[in-house]
Design a protein around this motif. Structure first.
Motif, PDB file in Angstrom:
ATOM      1  N   ALA C 320      -9.636 -22.089  16.243  1.00  0.00           N
ATOM      2  CA  ALA C 320      -9.233 -20.989  14.941  1.00  0.00           C
ATOM      3  C   ALA C 320      -8.141 -21.903  14.208  1.00  0.00           C
ATOM      4  CB  ALA C 320      -8.582 -19.910  15.594  1.00  0.00           C
ATOM      5  N   GLN C 321      -7.691 -21.190  13.238  1.00  0.00           N
ATOM      6  CA  GLN C 321      -6.687 -21.831  12.461  1.00  0.00           C
ATOM      7  C   GLN C 321      -5.540 -20.933  12.681  1.00  0.00           C
ATOM      8  OE1 GLN C 321      -7.121 -24.553  10.434  1.00  0.00           O
ATOM      9  NE2 GLN C 321      -9.214 -24.671  11.691  1.00  0.00           N
ATOM     10  N   LEU C 322      -4.228 -21.585  12.404  1.00  0.00           N
ATOM     11  CA  LEU C 322      -2.945 -20.702  12.495  1.00  0.00           C
ATOM     12  C   LEU C 322      -1.894 -21.216  11.607  1.00  0.00           C
ATOM     13  CD1 LEU C 322      -1.084 -18.575  13.937  1.00  0.00           C
ATOM     14  CD2 LEU C 322      -0.682 -20.668  15.596  1.00  0.00           C
ATOM     15  N   PHE C 323      -1.363 -20.394  10.490  1.00  0.00           N
ATOM     16  CA  PHE C 323      -0.665 -20.675   9.678  1.00  0.00           C
ATOM     17  C   PHE C 323       0.676 -19.850   9.930  1.00  0.00           C
ATOM     18  CE2 PHE C 323      -4.645 -21.756   8.297  1.00  0.00           C
ATOM     19  CZ  PHE C 323      -4.535 -22.767   7.733  1.00  0.00           C
ATOM     20  N   ALA C 324       1.556 -20.191  10.373  1.00  0.00           N
ATOM     21  CA  ALA C 324       2.984 -19.248  10.520  1.00  0.00           C
ATOM     22  C   ALA C 324       3.811 -19.543   9.444  1.00  0.00           C
ATOM     23  CB  ALA C 324       3.732 -19.853  12.032  1.00  0.00           C
ATOM     24  N   ASN C 325       4.652 -18.387   9.254  1.00  0.00           N
ATOM     25  CA  ASN C 325       5.614 -18.075   8.074  1.00  0.00           C
ATOM     26  C   ASN C 325       5.079 -18.552   6.906  1.00  0.00           C
ATOM     27  OD1 ASN C 325       7.910 -17.809   9.859  1.00  0.00           O
ATOM     28  ND2 ASN C 325       7.757 -19.553  10.592  1.00  0.00           N
ATOM     29  N   VAL C 326       3.722 -17.853   6.495  1.00  0.00           N
ATOM     30  CA  VAL C 326       3.141 -18.217   5.042  1.00  0.00           C
ATOM     31  C   VAL C 326       4.173 -17.616   4.178  1.00  0.00           C
ATOM     32  CG1 VAL C 326       1.236 -17.489   3.621  1.00  0.00           C
ATOM     33  CG2 VAL C 326       0.937 -18.186   5.990  1.00  0.00           C
ATOM     34  N   SER C 327       4.641 -16.464   4.098  1.00  0.00           N
ATOM     35  CA  SER C 327       5.596 -15.937   3.140  1.00  0.00           C
ATOM     36  C   SER C 327       6.347 -14.743   3.839  1.00  0.00           C
ATOM     37  CB  SER C 327       4.807 -15.389   1.959  1.00  0.00           C
ATOM     38  OG  SER C 327       4.418 -14.222   2.178  1.00  0.00           O
ATOM     39  N   PRO C 328       7.359 -14.223   3.211  1.00  0.00           N
ATOM     40  CA  PRO C 328       7.842 -13.082   3.709  1.00  0.00           C
ATOM     41  C   PRO C 328       6.980 -11.728   3.672  1.00  0.00           C
ATOM     42  CG  PRO C 328       9.399 -14.420   2.030  1.00  0.00           C
ATOM     43  CD  PRO C 328       8.150 -14.806   2.156  1.00  0.00           C
ATOM     44  N   ASN C 329       6.870 -10.837   4.366  1.00  0.00           N
ATOM     45  CA  ASN C 329       6.413  -9.639   4.174  1.00  0.00           C
ATOM     46  C   ASN C 329       7.060  -8.723   3.307  1.00  0.00           C
ATOM     47  OD1 ASN C 329       3.939  -9.630   5.673  1.00  0.00           O
ATOM     48  ND2 ASN C 329       5.093  -9.405   7.309  1.00  0.00           N
ATOM     49  N   ALA C 330       6.357  -7.873   2.326  1.00  0.00           N
ATOM     50  CA  ALA C 330       7.087  -6.906   1.469  1.00  0.00           C
ATOM     51  C   ALA C 330       7.710  -5.698   2.041  1.00  0.00           C
ATOM     52  CB  ALA C 330       6.029  -6.614   0.481  1.00  0.00           C
ATOM     53  N   THR C 331       8.747  -5.989   2.903  1.00  0.00           N
ATOM     54  CA  THR C 331       9.395  -5.024   3.714  1.00  0.00           C
ATOM     55  C   THR C 331      10.919  -5.508   3.904  1.00  0.00           C
ATOM     56  OG1 THR C 331       9.181  -3.856   5.898  1.00  0.00           O
ATOM     57  CG2 THR C 331       8.623  -5.949   5.892  1.00  0.00           C
ATOM     58  N   SER C 332      11.758  -4.689   4.298  1.00  0.00           N
ATOM     59  CA  SER C 332      12.886  -5.017   4.939  1.00  0.00           C
ATOM     60  C   SER C 332      13.923  -3.682   5.507  1.00  0.00           C
ATOM     61  CB  SER C 332      13.837  -5.532   3.516  1.00  0.00           C
ATOM     62  OG  SER C 332      15.418  -5.539   3.880  1.00  0.00           O
ATOM     63  N   THR C 333      14.682  -4.114   6.443  1.00  0.00           N
ATOM     64  CA  THR C 333      15.393  -3.065   6.768  1.00  0.00           C
ATOM     65  C   THR C 333      16.744  -3.169   6.248  1.00  0.00           C
ATOM     66  OG1 THR C 333      16.059  -4.636   8.526  1.00  0.00           O
ATOM     67  CG2 THR C 333      14.643  -3.193   9.217  1.00  0.00           C
ATOM     68  N   TRP C 334      17.399  -1.780   6.199  1.00  0.00           N
ATOM     69  CA  TRP C 334      18.772  -1.608   5.236  1.00  0.00           C
ATOM     70  C   TRP C 334      19.465  -0.858   6.054  1.00  0.00           C
ATOM     71  CZ3 TRP C 334      17.823   3.329   4.790  1.00  0.00           C
ATOM     72  CH2 TRP C 334      16.972   3.730   4.286  1.00  0.00           C
ATOM     73  N   VAL C 381      17.198 -10.803   3.527  1.00  0.00           N
ATOM     74  CA  VAL C 381      16.842 -10.136   2.244  1.00  0.00           C
ATOM     75  C   VAL C 381      17.886  -9.808   1.749  1.00  0.00           C
ATOM     76  CG1 VAL C 381      15.721  -8.078   1.405  1.00  0.00           C
ATOM     77  CG2 VAL C 381      14.780  -9.275   3.066  1.00  0.00           C
ATOM     78  N   TYR C 382      18.399  -9.711   0.591  1.00  0.00           N
ATOM     79  CA  TYR C 382      19.700  -9.146  -0.310  1.00  0.00           C
ATOM     80  C   TYR C 382      19.449  -8.281  -1.231  1.00  0.00           C
ATOM     81  CZ  TYR C 382      21.770 -12.903   2.434  1.00  0.00           C
ATOM     82  OH  TYR C 382      22.253 -13.819   3.508  1.00  0.00           O
ATOM     83  N   SER C 383      18.247  -7.822  -1.419  1.00  0.00           N
ATOM     84  CA  SER C 383      17.785  -7.112  -2.565  1.00  0.00           C
ATOM     85  C   SER C 383      16.583  -6.224  -2.621  1.00  0.00           C
ATOM     86  CB  SER C 383      17.627  -7.980  -3.891  1.00  0.00           C
ATOM     87  OG  SER C 383      16.814  -7.409  -4.666  1.00  0.00           O
ATOM     88  N   GLY C 384      16.534  -5.102  -3.233  1.00  0.00           N
ATOM     89  CA  GLY C 384      15.586  -4.209  -3.026  1.00  0.00           C
ATOM     90  C   GLY C 384      14.351  -4.626  -3.504  1.00  0.00           C
ATOM     91  N   VAL C 385      14.321  -5.881  -4.103  1.00  0.00           N
ATOM     92  CA  VAL C 385      13.125  -6.424  -4.301  1.00  0.00           C
ATOM     93  C   VAL C 385      12.654  -7.699  -3.355  1.00  0.00           C
ATOM     94  CG1 VAL C 385      11.746  -8.117  -6.057  1.00  0.00           C
ATOM     95  CG2 VAL C 385      13.448  -6.332  -7.196  1.00  0.00           C
ATOM     96  N   TYR C 386      11.616  -7.236  -2.575  1.00  0.00           N
ATOM     97  CA  TYR C 386      11.687  -8.361  -1.590  1.00  0.00           C
ATOM     98  C   TYR C 386      11.210  -9.588  -2.034  1.00  0.00           C
ATOM     99  CZ  TYR C 386      10.888  -3.610   0.274  1.00  0.00           C
ATOM    100  OH  TYR C 386      11.204  -2.243   0.662  1.00  0.00           O
ATOM    101  N   PRO C 387      11.764 -10.792  -0.918  1.00  0.00           N
ATOM    102  CA  PRO C 387      11.450 -12.096  -1.480  1.00  0.00           C
ATOM    103  C   PRO C 387       9.943 -12.530  -1.637  1.00  0.00           C
ATOM    104  CG  PRO C 387      12.500 -11.863   0.830  1.00  0.00           C
ATOM    105  CD  PRO C 387      12.359 -10.334  -0.016  1.00  0.00           C
ATOM    106  N   VAL C 388       8.945 -11.729  -1.574  1.00  0.00           N
ATOM    107  CA  VAL C 388       7.729 -12.210  -1.648  1.00  0.00           C
ATOM    108  C   VAL C 388       7.397 -12.107  -3.057  1.00  0.00           C
ATOM    109  CG1 VAL C 388       6.567  -9.903  -1.083  1.00  0.00           C
ATOM    110  CG2 VAL C 388       5.211 -11.965  -0.982  1.00  0.00           C
ATOM    111  N   PHE C 389       8.012 -11.222  -3.842  1.00  0.00           N
ATOM    112  CA  PHE C 389       7.633 -10.792  -5.022  1.00  0.00           C
ATOM    113  C   PHE C 389       8.555 -11.868  -5.958  1.00  0.00           C
ATOM    114  CE2 PHE C 389       7.551  -6.241  -3.516  1.00  0.00           C
ATOM    115  CZ  PHE C 389       6.111  -6.643  -3.747  1.00  0.00           C
ATOM    116  N   LYS C 390       8.036 -13.331  -5.988  1.00  0.00           N
ATOM    117  CA  LYS C 390       8.658 -14.407  -6.539  1.00  0.00           C
ATOM    118  C   LYS C 390       9.253 -14.439  -8.086  1.00  0.00           C
ATOM    119  CE  LYS C 390       5.817 -17.255  -4.611  1.00  0.00           C
ATOM    120  NZ  LYS C 390       5.019 -16.731  -3.402  1.00  0.00           N
TER     121      LYS C 390
END
Lengths: 351, 378, 609
Positions: C320-334, C381-390
């Motif tokens: 199989a193929q494994l790719f870690a840390n492809v991007s942040p998820n669209a989620t955050s705790t606050w 994460v520092y903003s309500g816009v998750y870092p995946v939304f580049k």
């Protein structure tokens, strides 16, 4: 701890009832069925109250959804009838059960509770039956052996192994089992099922292939539950057997020259199991209650994972409906148990 | 007649007529090595639980968010100087940690730094039976380099310390509840059997009502219904206790069944005709016939409660942070999945404590059962 | 439909097994397509340039085997509320428009072309592609779109799509112009207009008659899990073939779909004959099934699981193929502080002081949270816009990073200069700087983050009394408006959203139910100047159809939001991809992220090698 069901015993014992003749069975059953009604009302009301005591309802989680407005939630609450007071909800629910045999709708499945519950219960039933057979198949001989060969090396060795298994929670034993199956698959490429109830091509199998396939999936989880709790029953049977084995009338029987086999099985065993017969009623609901967390860990499509979800999401009628089922079965089980007790114990009468 | 094959137990004991029932039983018990083992084991466990904060080298929830010790391996204790080989004060080595980003394994490397172990060191503050203290049995006096006798858990907290503290909850959680259940079961089952009639019907229907709600349901729902700011461990005890108050149905039915079969026996009728009171007949004559059932039942249900608590932890309502029980430690290991088995087997150690406790209760229970059985004395 | 997918994801995220649930919700895609062609009955063609390998290499046939952590609860598209539901799987790609992952722009799929826009961006006339058919062979026409929309819009049905069909309680209307043209009329311009219109059509000839005769109740009773699969009709690539309750769903190819939906080489899609979903509700069992090669892909989030997959690959047990840390998820705790505490003026003043909230952001040791709570795999994460939304991540957005000295300085400015005997800061009147923090019990990640926050706060002398409580109790606190709400601070998380206008409609504007720091009543007023600005910018952007103009408004909004620190954002998990070597048909590696996924959703372009 899951003690499994007792259907086997229940059916076996019907002829015992026939030989009873001490007390009239039919009036007894009728009397108990009359007592049935307040019991059910009270029990179902209790569960309703307990559910409503906790804060939140089925729609609580939706409140955290950034895209669902409070107006929509309010509308949904009205659609589900959750805006009404608990008492009204309860009466409406009861009314529908009595008038239409309608247990209500599961909020999560948007389907009648009955349709949601029954397939799961049937799946669990197979597993529980398997467990029950293994459980009694191991516990009774082990318990009797422990009593007859009390404190022998074998007795002690069995004890130590059973205490060891008893000490690990069954969900953890299940994880260990999955891990070892995985290692076996890696090493020998044996096609041992890793969980679930059926194989991928189940739909295309013949009837007997299906039976075999399900059995293949059942055996490991069933074995884990059975072996985990077998210590409980076998210890109690051993204790009860010893109690009777040392009693005067067994001594007398032996003195009279009754064979060892008859002394153990006919006289001792039959008397030793009285307390279990009394508890058969409690085990009938267990038959539909599923095999507990092993179902979760083995990803088995039984009733337990669904109930945990229902409790978690406060799927009101699904919880209450299932509870009603177990109540009815419990009461039927208890009636059966009381009749059975008369059958096995000559000193008891139906009153 | 003997069914005993253990030669040690065949010794004939001549009961002294003046001895009390309990005295005889204790004497019997002392002669049973397995029961003695179980008894001593339990005494040790409970002493360990009481003095847990002292035996533990660390505080329950201590960890560092800068010096990461997540799943720190067990630190072997050395007693030989690495250079000279001579015997020195016991010590451990300090470890360095790094997450390997290709294997995703948290790797620990032993460094050359030596951390000697001292006895009776000052450390985290605690209270034992209300008495404050800060002396710990052993420690390194160096928060950057601790002794991890049983390794560390997911946040890097010392597992040995947590197991010690966990024993306080695991060893007490079921005790009260099981006693309450047994007492209520015996009393109500006894009443139902002895008095019969309306009392019997009422009690038995009550058993059905409360027995009809599955215990797990009730616990989940009741736990959610408790005041939200309640201390979580108090909440757990309250819920378990509530469960005990309604969980006597099984015992009651069994008691009733057993007693219905003996109440017509000669000795009960004899006592009655001699003018003994109802309660006396119930407690002195009828219930003692249940002793085997009760003892075996108790010795199973107390460890049963330890396991039940672990089930609750499995669904997240058992002993929750900042509290721990053996069961919740094991549930955390379960959460780690296969990695708990392959990469950090030490997180399974709490299971061994449960196994040991269960075993001790069983052995003592078996011994007690035999000891109270007059027919077993020869 | 896109928005609702996201909605469902966050909905599910909140339950007891949320981490487990979450994993399956990575691919929030709706549909995939491109064609500028306007000729009659022209097929839609997926651009070959999106993919790692040439479509010519793709093979036909075989079965794609996936697993899912949550049970399929219904087949009814109108009552389904979970993500990755069977209706979603069946109608993957079936919508009027979809986003192009290479430039985030909307392209027509079931629409023949981009719509004619008039009436100040409020009217859209959409031409429907001709030659499309349902799985029962019936043509897909305007009636199907209109009926589907109207059933979703009926509040009595209780569809999750309802919120996409109204703006501020005013309905968006749909009208049939002719068999292949529909017209949407919006009450006001909407940034998400295209995604609102991108819903999957369901057959009018199945649902229409029932809705007419029996209304909402009739619709709700249709297509339960025990419905005969033969009666299920789909507009998308798959149609249900069999469903064993709680065990396994098998979907077979809809042969009519490939007639209009082609790959870059002109071959009909999907490639595979069938796709199966096995229901495995336990994370460990699901990992075991993947490691044993019983399923072809796994959604993994825990470092432990990555390690197990890696180990199995290295030892040759798993190909199989494994790719870690492809991007942040669209989620955050606050962490959110309550500004409405009339009964405790000291705390109310404290929580309303922006310096305090900035100090709290400085206290949050996000790296420690990632290392300890997320096993080393996560993003700050520092903003309500998750870092995946580049496209909505701006350099001008301030970040209050972990800096205890800065926190101490800010707190000193507020008058907390002295420490008491226990080492906690006090103000001039001797009052200790303290507050209560809670999160939902049983969520280990959140509990650990809260503990780390508590420990770091102690270092600067802030006393945090942390006690987790039942999920429903936390939500009750958060959700109930008032001028005196009975809590200090709550740690929770949200997820989802899109990169079209990534600001929560009930989070950012004042007086909405997740505007949790200041919620005096439904529609209640703003308090701070930044809040007022955010409120204004939110509605402005939300009514801007042009992506570039909207992005400029977003930049201002993100800045105001960060300066305000209404929510102290903490950390989010990362997106990892693993699939076994049987599978082909994934996107080019540089396109992968948690928003678009590693391949088009639900196996449309996935082939078996």
């Amino acid at each position: 701890m899951i003690e499994g069901g007792s259907l086997v015993r229940a059916t076996l014992s019907i002829w015992w009832v026939a030989t009873g003749g001490r007390g009239f069975v039919i009036p007894f059953i009728i009397r108990r069925l009359v007592q049935f009604i307040p019991t059910i009302l009270l029990s179902s009301f209790l569960i309703f109250i307990v559910i409503s005591l906790a804060p939140g309802d089925f729609l609580s989680t939706a409140k955290l959804n950034p895209n669902i407005s409070p107006e929509i939630i309010a509308q949904q609450r009205e659609n589900l009838g959750l805006d009404k007071p608990v008492l009204i909800q309860y009466f409406l629910w009861m009314k529908n059960i009595i008038l239409h045999a309608d247990f209500g709708i599961s909020f999560a499945y948007t389907q009648p509770v009955w349709n949601v519950m029954i397939p799961r219960i049937i799946n669990s039933l197979w597993l529980v039956l398997f467990i029950t057979i293994l459980y009694y198949g191991m516990a009774v001989p082990l318990g009797v052996f422990g009593a007859v060969r009390q404190n022998s090396f074998a007795d002690k060795a069995i004890n130590v192994v059973m205490y060891f298994l008893l000490g690990f929670p069954s969900f953890f034993l299940a994880l260990l089992a999955i891990f070892f199956i995985l290692q076996l698959r890696f090493k020998y490429h044996w096609q041992i099922p890793l969980g679930g109830m059926t194989s991928d091509n189940f739909v295309n199998m013949s009837f007997w292939q299906r039976v075999g396939d399900v059995a293949k999936h059942l055996i490991i989880p069933a074995f884990i539950v059975a072996i985990h709790s077998v210590a409980t029953l076998s210890r109690v049977i051993r204790g009860q057997m010893l109690e009777v084995l040392h009693s005067d009338y067994i001594r007398t029987a032996r003195a009279k020259g009754v064979t060892e086999h008859t002394a153990i099985w006919k006289h001792t065993f039959k008397n030793g199991i009285l307390p279990f017969v009394a508890n058969i009623g409690g085990e009938l609901p267990a038959l539909i209650g599923g095999a507990g967390f092993v179902e979760v860990v083995f990803a088995y499509p039984g009733i337990t994972p669904m109930l945990l979800d229902a409790l978690n999401s406060k799927d009101l009628y699904l919880i209450a409906g299932f509870n009603l089922m177990t109540t009815i079965l419990l009461i039927i089980g208890n009636i059966l148990a009381d009749i059975l007790l008369v059958a096995v114990d000559p000193r008891v009468r139906l009153e | 007649m003997t069914t005993v094959s253990d030669p040690k137990k065949v010794k004939v004991l001549k009961p002294d007529r003046s001895q009390t029932q309990i005295g005889i039983a204790l004497q019997q018990l002392r002669k049973n090595p397995l029961a003695r083992f179980g008894g001593f084991g339990l005494i040790l466990l409970y002493i360990m639980a009481i003095f847990a904060p002292f035996i533990a080298p660390d505080g329950l929830s201590n960890y560092s968010s800068s010096n990461i010790t997540k799943f720190h391996p067990i630190t072997p204790i050395h007693i030989h100087d690495p250079a000279t080989g001579s015997l020195v004060r016991p010590f451990v080595y300090k470890y360095s940690q790094q997450l390997n980003m290709t294997t995703f394994v948290n790797e620990f490397q032993m460094t050359k730094e030596v951390c000697p172990i001292y006895y009776f060191v000052r450390g985290d503050k605690y209270r034992i039976l209300g008495i404050p203290g800060n002396i710990h049995l052993f420690g390194t006096n160096n928060p950057e380099c601790k002794v991890y006798l049983f390794g560390a858990e997911t946040l890097g907290r010392d597992l040995f310390t947590r197991i010690m503290y966990a024993s306080q909850i695991s060893l007490t959680i079921g005790l009260g509840a099981v006693l309450v259940t047994t007492f209520l079961g015996l009393l109500l089952g006894g009443m139902a059997a002895y008095f019969g009639g309306w009392i019997d019907i009422f009690i038995m229907r009550l058993v059905e009502v409360i027995g009809s709600i599955p215990g797990l349901f009730l616990i989940v729902l009741l736990r959610a219904a408790l005041p939200e700011n309640i201390n979580p461990i108090l909440g757990l005890y309250v819920v378990i206790f509530l469960l005990a108050l309604i969980d006597w149905g099984g015992t009651a039915r069994a008691t009733r069944a057993q007693l219905m079969s003996v109440r017509e026996l000669d000795f009960a009728s004899a006592a009655k005709s001699l003018g003994a009171s109802d309660s006396r007949i119930l407690w002195r004559h009828l219930l003692p016939t249940m002793s085997s059932y009760i003892i075996v039942g108790l010795s199973l249900s107390i460890p049963g409660m330890i396991l039940f608590e672990s089930s609750l932890s499995f669904i997240g309502i058992g002993a929750v942070e900042p509290y721990v029980s053996w069961g919740s430690l094991l549930a955390q290991a379960q959460e780690g999945g296969f990695a708990s088995i392959t990469q950090r087997p030490w997180v399974l150690i709490p299971g061994l404590f449960i196994v040991f406790t269960v075993m001790c209760f069983q052995l003592l229970g078996d011994g007690l059962r035999d000891a109270f059985d007059p027919r077993k004395r020869h | 439909m896109y928005c609702s997918d996201v909605a469902a994801a966050s909905f599910n995220l909140q339950n007891m097994w949320e981490v487990k649930e979450y994993i399956m919700k990575k691919t929030l895609l709706l549909a995939l397509a491109l064609s500028l062609s306007t000729s009659l009955a022209a097929p839609f063609t997926l651009p070959a340039s999106w993919f790692a390998e040439s479509p010519a290499k793709a093979k036909t046939g075989g079965e794609i085997r996936y697993s899912t952590l949550s049970d399929f609860k219904t087949l009814n598209p109108f009552t389904s509320s979970e993500s990755d539901s069977l209706p979603d799987v069946m109608t993957s790609q079936a919508g009027l428009f979809r986003q192009d992952p290479t430039n985030d722009k909307m392209i027509p799929v079931m629409a023949e072309s981009m719509p004619a826009v008039s009436n100040a961006n409020k009217r859209f006339v959409v031409k429907i592609r001709k030659g499309m058919k349902f799985s029962d062979g019936q043509a897909i026409t305007a009636d199907d779109f209109v009926t589907t929309w109207n059933i979703h819009a009926d509040p009595k049905v209780g569809s999750n799509h309802l919120s996409d069909e109204q703006i501020n309680d005013k309905p968006i209307t749909i009208k049939k112009i002719d068999d292949y043209t529909v017209q949407f009329d919006f009450p006001q311009p909407s940034a998400g207009a295209y995604s609102r219109m991108s819903f999957a059509p369901w057959p009018d000839h199945v649902f229409g008659p029932v809705y007419k005769t029996k209304g909402a109740e009739g619709i709700k009773a249709m297509w339960g899990v025990s419905t005969d699969p033969k009666s299920i009709v789909s507009a998308g690539p798959w149609v249900l073939s069999s469903y064993q309750l709680g065990q396994r769903a098998v979907l077979k190819k809809n042969p009519y779909f490939g007639e209009w939906f082609k790959d870059g080489a002109g071959k009909p899609l999907p490639y595979a004959d069938s796709i199966s979903y096995r229901v495995v509700k336990d994370l460990n069992a699901s990992l075991a099934a993947y490691l044993a090669g019983q399923v072809d892909a796994a959604g993994i989030s825990r470092a432990d699981d990555l390690a197990q997959v890696k180990k199995a690959i290295d030892s040759g047990n798993l190909k199989a193929q494994l790719f870690a840390n492809v991007s942040p998820n669209a989620t955050s705790t606050w962490i959110v502080f309550n500004w409405n505490k009339a009964s405790d003026p000291t705390k109310q003043k404290l929580f309303r002081d922006v310096r305090f909230r900035q100090a709290m952001s400085h206290i949050a040791n996000r790296q420690a949270m990632i290392q300890l709570a997320l096993g080393g795999l996560g993003s700050e994460v520092y903003s309500g816009v998750y870092p995946v939304f580049k496209n909505y991540t701006f350099d001008s957005t301030p970040k209050y990073k972990y800096d205890l000295a800065a926190a101490t300085k800010l707190l000193a400015q507020m008058g907390y200069t002295k420490k008491n005997a226990q080492g906690y800061l006090t103000n001039a009147s001797g009052k200790v700087l303290e507050f209560n923090l809670t999160t939902n019990a049983g969520n280990n990640v959140r509990e650990q983050e809260a503990r780390i926050f508590t420990d770091e706060a102690k270092k600067v002398g802030v006393k945090v009394n942390f006690s987790p409580m039942d999920f429903n109790a936390v939500i009750d606190k958060l959700d109930n408006p008032g001028t005196d709400r009975p809590w200090d601070a709550i740690l929770l998380g949200l997820s989802g959203g899109d990169n079209i206008w990534p600001y929560g409609s009930n989070v950012v504007p004042c007086g909405t139910n997740l505007h949790s720091y200041n919620y005096t009543k439904q529609g209640g007023p703003c308090l701070s100047a930044q809040e007022t600005l955010m409120d204004k910018l939110y509605y402005k952007g939300d009514q801007t159809l042009d992506p570039d103009a909207r992005r400029k408004i977003g930049e201002q909004l993100s800045k105001a939001e960060a300066l305000n620190q209404g929510f102290i954002y903490l950390v989010g998990s990362n997106y990892h991809v693993t699939y076994n070597n049987r599978l082909g048909g994934e996107f080019k590696r540089e396109l992968w992220d948690s928003y678009y996924g590693s391949r088009p959703a639900y196996g449309v372009t996935t082939y078996i090698k």
